[in-house]
Design a protein around this motif. Structure first.
Motif, short mmCIF file in Angstrom:
data_model
loop_
_atom_site.label_atom_id
_atom_site.label_comp_id
_atom_site.label_asym_id
_atom_site.label_seq_id
_atom_site.Cartn_x
_atom_site.Cartn_y
_atom_site.Cartn_z
N ILE A 1 26.76 54.12 25.40
CA ILE A 1 26.53 54.48 24.01
C ILE A 1 27.05 56.03 23.87
CG2 ILE A 1 24.79 54.99 22.60
CD1 ILE A 1 22.88 52.97 24.35
N ALA A 2 28.12 56.22 22.86
CA ALA A 2 28.27 57.44 22.68
C ALA A 2 27.41 58.03 21.81
CB ALA A 2 29.82 57.37 21.90
N VAL A 3 27.23 59.51 22.16
CA VAL A 3 26.14 60.19 21.21
C VAL A 3 27.00 60.96 20.03
CG1 VAL A 3 24.14 61.65 21.22
CG2 VAL A 3 24.76 60.12 23.06
N GLY A 4 26.51 60.83 18.77
CA GLY A 4 26.86 61.41 17.64
C GLY A 4 28.43 61.38 17.22
N GLN A 5 29.20 60.65 18.03
CA GLN A 5 30.83 60.21 17.52
C GLN A 5 31.02 58.97 18.01
OE1 GLN A 5 32.18 63.60 20.26
NE2 GLN A 5 32.98 61.96 21.52
N ASP A 6 32.19 58.54 17.73
CA ASP A 6 32.73 57.34 17.79
C ASP A 6 33.45 57.41 19.09
OD1 ASP A 6 31.68 56.08 15.53
OD2 ASP A 6 33.40 56.94 14.32
N GLY B 1 40.21 59.76 23.66
CA GLY B 1 41.12 58.83 22.99
C GLY B 1 40.66 57.30 23.08
N ILE B 2 39.41 56.98 23.49
CA ILE B 2 39.15 55.64 23.53
C ILE B 2 37.89 55.39 22.66
CG2 ILE B 2 38.24 54.13 25.28
CD1 ILE B 2 39.91 55.54 27.40
N LYS B 3 37.70 54.47 21.96
CA LYS B 3 36.60 54.30 21.24
C LYS B 3 35.48 53.60 22.06
CE LYS B 3 35.15 52.12 16.78
NZ LYS B 3 34.04 51.74 17.21
N ALA B 4 34.32 54.31 21.85
CA ALA B 4 33.04 53.93 22.76
C ALA B 4 32.51 52.65 22.02
CB ALA B 4 31.98 54.97 22.46
N PRO B 5 32.17 51.59 22.89
CA PRO B 5 31.39 50.58 22.46
C PRO B 5 30.17 50.35 21.42
CG PRO B 5 31.80 50.48 24.72
CD PRO B 5 31.81 51.68 24.56
N LEU B 6 29.40 51.34 21.63
CA LEU B 6 28.46 51.86 20.79
C LEU B 6 28.32 53.13 20.45
CD1 LEU B 6 25.82 49.65 23.18
CD2 LEU B 6 26.62 49.12 20.72
N ARG B 7 27.47 53.27 19.39
CA ARG B 7 27.31 54.93 19.06
C ARG B 7 25.76 54.81 18.58
NH1 ARG B 7 30.10 58.71 14.24
NH2 ARG B 7 28.37 59.97 14.13
N ILE C 1 38.86 62.43 36.16
CA ILE C 1 39.83 62.33 37.07
C ILE C 1 39.95 60.86 37.33
CG2 ILE C 1 39.29 64.55 38.35
CD1 ILE C 1 37.42 62.97 40.21
N LEU C 2 39.04 60.07 36.85
CA LEU C 2 39.10 58.62 37.04
C LEU C 2 39.83 57.93 35.95
CD1 LEU C 2 35.08 58.49 37.55
CD2 LEU C 2 37.12 58.36 39.32
N ASP C 3 40.18 56.42 36.08
CA ASP C 3 40.89 55.79 35.18
C ASP C 3 39.80 55.12 34.23
OD1 ASP C 3 42.09 53.49 33.84
OD2 ASP C 3 43.40 53.28 35.52
N ILE C 4 39.58 55.71 32.95
CA ILE C 4 38.54 55.61 32.18
C ILE C 4 38.78 54.33 31.50
CG2 ILE C 4 37.59 56.55 30.10
CD1 ILE C 4 37.90 59.39 30.99
N PRO C 5 39.96 53.92 31.10
CA PRO C 5 39.93 52.47 30.26
C PRO C 5 39.58 51.48 31.40
CG PRO C 5 41.86 53.70 29.72
CD PRO C 5 41.04 54.58 30.80
#
Length: 303
Positions: free
Chosen positions: A178-183, A194-200, A160-164
């Motif tokens: 840190i995204a777990v197991g995906q980019d 739809g947003i790339k995580a800074p870290l994986r 519900i938030l502004d994720i960017p």
């Protein structure tokens, strides 16, 4: 005078150096009605135990900060009325005035750090609300992550938030995301925002080592571990977007602001999805509890 009381099970686990996972209590008091809230609390705690760690549900009851609740206390909290929703700003005041309050992400982090608990499982963190450039509505969870040394395992920020904008604030504050197991960064009910995580990172051991390295470098704050909801339980982002848009418009029309916004939106989305959002919410909380227990195990095994 001690600032908090630990349950016997949590005190024993901490004394023995066994893994402990902190759990918030707003999901009990503000997330769902009785008796489903009690069933949920017990299920989350058991999920942590089954994954090899000791759960520590955190709440303020009659002015005492409890780190780990007995089952009797869980029952009492689940039935309590007019329970405050505590963040950094009002945690101390509630304790000083002898009140009862459920801890949000920020308050749970503070309490966990006081007790030496380095891992916390929740559903999703707060963040930057849509329209924050006018309202300045930004959750205290974000600066808390920047200063309190706790790993927060969540399914990303609430959708519900502004994720960017939430991600931008976390980056400015120096918080590892840190995204777990995906980019891609997950978006609470949905696996991808739809947003790339800074870290994986793909393994709990990697997450634990990164946290230990931050401590060794003297860097303040914690880590946000963005753990996607299991694929079988997700609601895709394109399905959720119309519901979120409608609920947000209704909140604006009603003039709902501050701490009331998130509970209103979650309840309205529950109604619009015929309860599907709550089922997904429960699934992601349990998924986060399992991962948090694994990270806590890896941390306890480090020298």
């Amino acid at each position: 005078m001690s600032l908090y009381q630990t349950s016997p099970a949590v005190a024993e686990a901490l004394a023995q150096g066994r893994p402990v996972v902190a759990l918030e209590s707003t999901i009990i008091t503000h997330g769902m009605p009785w008796p489903q809230n009690l069933e949920m609390a017990r299920t989350v705690e058991q999920t942590v135990r089954d994954a090899g760690a000791e759960p520590a549900t955190i709440a303020v009851m009659d002015g005492t900060l409890y780190i780990g609740l007995t089952d009797d206390q869980l029952v009492a909290l689940a039935q309590a009325q007019n329970v405050a929703k505590l963040s950094r700003a009002d945690l101390a005041a509630c304790m000083a005035m002898g009140g009862t309050g459920a801890t949000t992400v920020a308050a749970t982090m503070i309490a966990a750090a006081q007790a030496g608990i380095a891992v916390f499982a929740t559903g999703g963190i707060g963040g930057v609300h849509k329209g924050a450039e006018l309202s300045f509505d930004i959750s205290a969870d974000l600066p808390e992550l920047a200063q309190t040394p706790v790993n927060v395992v969540a399914a990303g920020a609430k959708a519900i938030l502004d994720i960017p904008k939430t991600l931008e604030v976390l980056e400015t504050q120096g918080v590892p995301v840190i995204a777990v197991g995906q980019d891609a960064l997950p978006a609470f009910w949905s696996r991808e925002s739809g947003i790339k995580a800074p870290l994986r990172m793909d393994q709990p051991a990697q997450i634990a080592k990164a946290f230990a390295m931050r401590r060794a470098l003297g860097l303040p704050g914690g880590q946000l571990i963005a753990n996607p909801v299991p694929e079988a339980d997700e609601i895709p982002a394109d399905v959720m977007l119309p519901y979120i848009t409608q609920a947000t418009a209704e909140a604006e029309a009603k003039g709902i602001t501050g701490k009331s916004v998130t509970p209103f939106l979650l309840q309205r989305i529950f109604e619009l999805t015929d309860g599907r959002s709550l089922k997904t919410n429960i699934a992601l909380v349990l998924n986060n509890a399992r991962l948090a227990a694994q990270i806590a195990q890896e941390l306890s095994a480090l020298p």
